[in-house]
Design a protein around this motif. Structure first.
Motif, PDB file in Angstrom:
ATOM      1  N   GLY A 270       0.781  -1.223   0.000  1.00 19.65           N
ATOM      2  CA  GLY A 270       0.000   0.000   0.000  1.00 19.65           C
ATOM      3  C   GLY A 270       0.810   1.269   0.000  1.00 19.65           C
ATOM      4  O   GLY A 270       0.250   2.361   0.058  1.00 19.65           O
ATOM      5  N   SER A 271       2.148   1.146  -0.090  1.00 15.44           N
ATOM      6  CA  SER A 271       2.997   2.333  -0.052  1.00 15.44           C
ATOM      7  C   SER A 271       3.333   2.869  -1.438  1.00 15.44           C
ATOM      8  O   SER A 271       4.031   3.875  -1.564  1.00 15.44           O
ATOM      9  CB  SER A 271       4.295   2.019   0.701  1.00 15.44           C
ATOM     10  OG  SER A 271       5.021   0.990   0.044  1.00 15.44           O
ATOM     11  N   GLY A 272       2.862   2.171  -2.487  1.00 19.91           N
ATOM     12  CA  GLY A 272       3.150   2.623  -3.840  1.00 19.91           C
ATOM     13  C   GLY A 272       4.319   1.924  -4.480  1.00 19.91           C
ATOM     14  O   GLY A 272       4.769   2.312  -5.560  1.00 19.91           O
ATOM     15  N   VAL A 273       4.821   0.874  -3.857  1.00 21.09           N
ATOM     16  CA  VAL A 273       5.952   0.113  -4.380  1.00 21.09           C
ATOM     17  C   VAL A 273       5.425  -1.159  -5.030  1.00 21.09           C
ATOM     18  O   VAL A 273       4.417  -1.726  -4.595  1.00 21.09           O
ATOM     19  CB  VAL A 273       6.951  -0.202  -3.246  1.00 21.09           C
ATOM     20  CG1 VAL A 273       6.351  -1.159  -2.228  1.00 21.09           C
ATOM     21  CG2 VAL A 273       8.256  -0.768  -3.786  1.00 21.09           C
ATOM     22  N   ASP A 274       6.085  -1.609  -6.098  1.00 22.88           N
ATOM     23  CA  ASP A 274       5.731  -2.880  -6.724  1.00 22.88           C
ATOM     24  C   ASP A 274       6.378  -4.013  -5.938  1.00 22.88           C
ATOM     25  O   ASP A 274       7.601  -4.030  -5.749  1.00 22.88           O
ATOM     26  CB  ASP A 274       6.222  -2.919  -8.172  1.00 22.88           C
ATOM     27  CG  ASP A 274       5.467  -1.960  -9.064  1.00 22.88           C
ATOM     28  OD1 ASP A 274       4.272  -1.720  -8.793  1.00 22.88           O
ATOM     29  OD2 ASP A 274       6.072  -1.449 -10.020  1.00 22.88           O
ATOM     30  N   LEU A 275       5.571  -4.959  -5.476  1.00 19.43           N
ATOM     31  CA  LEU A 275       6.063  -6.055  -4.645  1.00 19.43           C
ATOM     32  C   LEU A 275       5.970  -7.374  -5.402  1.00 19.43           C
ATOM     33  O   LEU A 275       4.921  -7.710  -5.954  1.00 19.43           O
ATOM     34  CB  LEU A 275       5.252  -6.157  -3.349  1.00 19.43           C
ATOM     35  CG  LEU A 275       5.362  -4.994  -2.368  1.00 19.43           C
ATOM     36  CD1 LEU A 275       4.360  -5.155  -1.236  1.00 19.43           C
ATOM     37  CD2 LEU A 275       6.779  -4.899  -1.807  1.00 19.43           C
ATOM     38  N   GLU A 276       7.084  -8.118  -5.397  1.00 20.36           N
ATOM     39  CA  GLU A 276       7.112  -9.459  -5.982  1.00 20.36           C
ATOM     40  C   GLU A 276       7.843 -10.390  -5.021  1.00 20.36           C
ATOM     41  O   GLU A 276       8.860 -10.019  -4.437  1.00 20.36           O
ATOM     42  CB  GLU A 276       7.829  -9.463  -7.335  1.00 20.36           C
ATOM     43  CG  GLU A 276       7.150  -8.640  -8.415  1.00 20.36           C
ATOM     44  CD  GLU A 276       5.865  -9.267  -8.921  1.00 20.36           C
ATOM     45  OE1 GLU A 276       5.638 -10.467  -8.659  1.00 20.36           O
ATOM     46  OE2 GLU A 276       5.085  -8.548  -9.595  1.00 20.36           O
ATOM     47  N   ARG A 277       7.289 -11.597  -4.878  1.00 17.95           N
ATOM     48  CA  ARG A 277       7.901 -12.608  -4.020  1.00 17.95           C
ATOM     49  C   ARG A 277       8.364 -13.772  -4.895  1.00 17.95           C
ATOM     50  O   ARG A 277       7.661 -14.187  -5.821  1.00 17.95           O
ATOM     51  CB  ARG A 277       6.908 -13.111  -2.976  1.00 17.95           C
ATOM     52  CG  ARG A 277       6.541 -12.070  -1.918  1.00 17.95           C
ATOM     53  CD  ARG A 277       5.204 -12.368  -1.263  1.00 17.95           C
ATOM     54  NE  ARG A 277       5.169 -13.684  -0.645  1.00 17.95           N
ATOM     55  CZ  ARG A 277       5.395 -13.922   0.647  1.00 17.95           C
ATOM     56  NH1 ARG A 277       5.673 -12.918   1.457  1.00 17.95           N
ATOM     57  NH2 ARG A 277       5.316 -15.135   1.136  1.00 17.95           N
TER      58      ARG A 277
END
Length: 452
Positions: free
Chosen positions: A50-57
């Motif tokens: 929710g901070s505007g960063v793209d997250l990938e695991r």
């Protein structure tokens, strides 16, 4: 919000996050099923969602999760900076600790626990700094926060896998990882901050010592693999690899402001060993490791029963070679050290990593200097060669400048920091967490200005 209030928030959030990461006990013993870094990856995902960063695991093996959080640069051809952290920790012997190694206790301004120094302190400060940067808007440069699994066992299920599979990580312009930034005060009163610009190559090797089985009650004339292994250990410890003085060691020693005669000895291949007994332990250990390859026996397995002469003993040897030395030459160097015992010893070179080094006249180096001086006025960076291995080597192999750096208080000098690395009573003070978080919040702006 004022600068002091912002720093207070960074500090408080970092302390809380570090405590959680420690308590998750992501212990990597080298086996594929250990680590369980998915626990720390989940915590960091929740922090940054929710901070505007793209997250990938990414999960190359069950439970071995790495998190990649990325923000594109303001313009397509803009510089991209990587904050490279790891979420696993090494095993611990609890009986050697004064506090619960996985309690994450905050005592007298220090957070205790396995990973507090190596390197969950930076893992936490980088993540919190990223979130605060995003709360202000788009960072001034591209920024990628990478929290990897498996660093403590060579990075094959973490940074190495990510670099091989993610094109994004092969197009970056600078990397900051562990460790560095512990203040050194010179005799003139100047504050020097070591930056890891180079590291030795990790060449972990298994030696299999062969003998013949027999009855333990008749030892005369027996070919006892355990007795032979004891001689192997002695010869490795007595081996004397060539002493070499590299430019990075010259720069480090020159910056310490030591007495001229001591500086001269530490820069002379024939003089280093002569002065080692006179040095403080921390500097002696650095001088020894930074000027030669080392062969350190660390693990032994052998024998089947008390009354059976063993025919096989396995020894694990932690071998570290200097930048510029060839891993392919390690078996021959071992055989030379073993002498007439070599025919009885099988050499299994499990890791073949060369040493690595980054230049210092780069935009990232100068951005680190500006950021550090903003927090510690008058400080100067000092190039440093670390004996241990880090994930920075995977980026240096691509030609990307990679440095180990945080920003620590006088409460955590270099000697104490090194003693706690993989040691007992690991802990980090809150002021160090505050400084490192401020550093990582300030660095992207300076990097964008200089690399732009």
């Amino acid at each position: 919000m004022g600068a002091s209030q912002e720093a207070d928030r960074l500090e408080g959030e970092t302390v809380e996050l570090l405590q959680t990461l420690i308590r998750n006990a992501c212990v990597n013993d080298g086996s594929e099923g250990s680590g369980e870094e998915h626990r720390n990856a989940a915590v960091l995902t929740a922090l940054l969602e929710g901070s505007g960063v793209d997250l990938e695991r990414y999960e190359p093996a069950p439970g071995r999760v790495s998190l990649v959080a990325s923000v594109d640069p303001p313009r397509p051809d803009g510089p991209v900076l990587v904050y490279l952290a790891h979420t696993d920790v090494v095993p611990v012997s609890p009986e050697g600790w004064r506090r619960d190694p996985f309690g994450g206790e905050l005592v007298d301004g220090e957070v205790w626990g396995r990973g507090a120094v190596d390197m969950l302190n930076l893992t936490a400060t980088m993540a919190v700094a990223l979130r605060h940067l995003l709360a202000r808007g788009r960072p001034p440069c591209g920024l990628v926060y990478v929290a990897v699994a498996d660093e403590e066992a060579g990075g094959h299920l973490g940074a190495k896998w990510l670099v091989e599979h993610l094109p994004l990580l092969r197009r970056v312009h600078g990397v900051v990882s562990e460790f560095g930034g512990m203040p050194l005060r010179t005799p003139s009163g100047a504050t020097k901050l070591p930056v890891v610009v180079a590291e030795k190559g990790v060449n972990w090797t298994r030696l299999v010592v062969h003998g013949r089985p027999g009855h333990g009650s008749q030892p005369f004339g027996a070919d006892n693999a355990l007795a032979k292994a004891a001689l192997v250990v002695q010869r490795l410890l007595a081996s004397e690899p060539e002493v070499r003085v590299l430019p990075v060691w010259e720069a480090y020693v020159a910056g310490l402001g030591l007495p001229p005669e001591l500086t001269e000895a530490l820069l002379d291949p024939a003089g280093v060993d002569r002065v080692l007994p006179e040095l403080p332990q921390a500097l002696a250990a650095q001088a020894h490791a930074a000027t030669r390859a080392t062969f350190t026996p660390t693990v032994a397995h052998g024998g089947t029963k008390t009354n059976v002469i063993p025919d096989r003993v396995e020894l694990e040897v932690d071998i570290r070679i200097l930048p510029g030395e060839d891993p392919a030459e390690v078996p021959a160097r071992l055989a030379a050290a073993l002498g007439d015992l070599a025919p009885s010893v099988e050499i299994d070179q499990r890791h073949r990593d060369p040493g690595s080094e980054s230049p210092t006249d780069t935009p990232l180096w100068h951005a680190l200097a500006r950021s550090a001086q903003q927090i510690v006025p008058g400080s100067e960076l000092l190039p440093f060669l670390v004996a241990g291995g880090t994930d920075s080597r995977f980026f240096r192999a691509l030609g990307v400048p990679a440095y180990g750096f945080g920003l620590f208080s006088e409460r955590l000098p270099l000697g104490d920091f090194q003693a706690m690395f993989h040691g007992n009573d690991e802990r980090v003070d809150v002021e160090s967490l505050r400084r490192s978080a401020e550093l990582f919040a300030a660095l992207p702006g300076h990097f964008a200005d200089l690399a732009g």
